[in-house]
Design an enzyme around this catalytic site. Sequence first.
Site, PDB file in Angstrom:
ATOM      1  N   ASP A 245       0.850  -1.198   0.000  1.00  0.00           N
ATOM      2  CA  ASP A 245       0.000   0.000   0.000  1.00  0.00           C
ATOM      3  C   ASP A 245       0.890   1.253   0.000  1.00  0.00           C
ATOM      4  OD1 ASP A 245      -2.405   1.398   0.195  1.00  0.00           O
ATOM      5  OD2 ASP A 245      -2.402   1.370   2.400  1.00  0.00           O
TER       6      ASP A 245
ATOM      7  N   GLY B  90      -7.315   8.500   7.325  1.00  0.00           N
ATOM      8  CA  GLY B  90      -7.411   8.738   8.770  1.00  0.00           C
ATOM      9  C   GLY B  90      -8.796   9.195   9.190  1.00  0.00           C
TER      10      GLY B  90
HETATM   11  O1  G3H Z   1      -4.369   3.062   1.807  1.00  0.00           O
HETATM   12  C1  G3H Z   1      -5.091   2.834   2.799  1.00  0.00           C
HETATM   13  C2  G3H Z   1      -6.417   3.424   2.938  1.00  0.00           C
HETATM   14  O2  G3H Z   1      -6.597   4.426   2.001  1.00  0.00           O
HETATM   15  C3  G3H Z   1      -6.786   3.746   4.344  1.00  0.00           C
HETATM   16  O3  G3H Z   1      -7.870   4.609   4.471  1.00  0.00           O
HETATM   17  O4  G3H Z   1      -7.500   5.737   6.633  1.00  0.00           O
HETATM   18  O5  G3H Z   1      -9.768   5.649   5.633  1.00  0.00           O
HETATM   19  O6  G3H Z   1      -8.743   3.588   6.537  1.00  0.00           O
HETATM   20  P1  G3H Z   1      -8.500   4.911   5.895  1.00  0.00           P
HETATM   21 ZN    ZN Z   2      -4.573   5.049   0.960  1.00  0.00          ZN
END
Ligand code: G3H
Ligand code: ZN
Length: 284
Positions: free
Chosen positions: A82, A181
Amino acid sequence: MDLVPMADILKKADKEYYAVGGFNINNMEFLQGIIWAAEEAKSPLILQASEGAIKYIGMDYVVNMVEAAVKETEIPVALHLDHGSNYDVIMDCIRNGFSSVMFDGSKYPLKQNIRLTKEIVKAAHSVGVTVEAELGQIGGAEDDLEVDEKDASFTEPDEAEEFVKKTGVDALAIAIGTAHGVYKGKPELDFKRLKEIKARLDFPLVLHGASGVPKKDVIRAVTMGINKVNVNTAFQQVFTAKIRELLDNEPELYDPRKYCGPGRDAIKAKVKEKIKVLGSENRA
Ligand code: G3H
Ligand code: ZN
């Protein structure tokens, strides 16, 4: 089952109008909670680790834990990096057995993002590894990646078309109003922009920062062509909240299995909820 390339999972999702969770692992309990939920729901799964998570867990532990988790499973699982920030990190993941990588060149000007992404696509595709890229900048914070609200920018449909044509990526993360976040206000998604991008690119699109997006908006985005939905914060929140509750209620508790286990169950329940919303149940 062996890990599968993410492209295989996403092509089916795109054809059949549902999305698959790109669910982040931060430790063993996350991995188990996520994969057990996906198995029970008979859902395909994209397990993803950020650079920060790999640093925290250790590359060998990530890969070997995931291998142990998928060994007996019947569902298709991809292991995905990621928000990979550079070529070296990405090659390290590929060498260690990741079946998919994300190169996040969204902070670079378009031409540079295209050049860098293209280089990574060439190397990854030569060994059958899928590549996700990002265009437009998603605001908020995840690990060391922090984008100030004033620097966040939406994806331009014309640029998205040019980007995919020139780079050959398998999936594109688009910025349409989500943030990583915890949200400061109410997220306002630009569905018109999503429609324009999907019309130009009949191809898997990715929604990052989905933890705080209302269920109805996620469903709408999926029906409009989002095929991968990333969630990390929501799992961190339920895991920590459960542990906090247990330790607050029983300050004498000291066996980590007695609070990490229920934390893992909380993640599993949240994953099942997300899988239902994304429509990937019984698609394995
Ligand atoms: O790459 C990871 C996600 O975009 C995390 O998103 O912070 O809304 O869980 P989030
Ligand atoms: Zn992300």
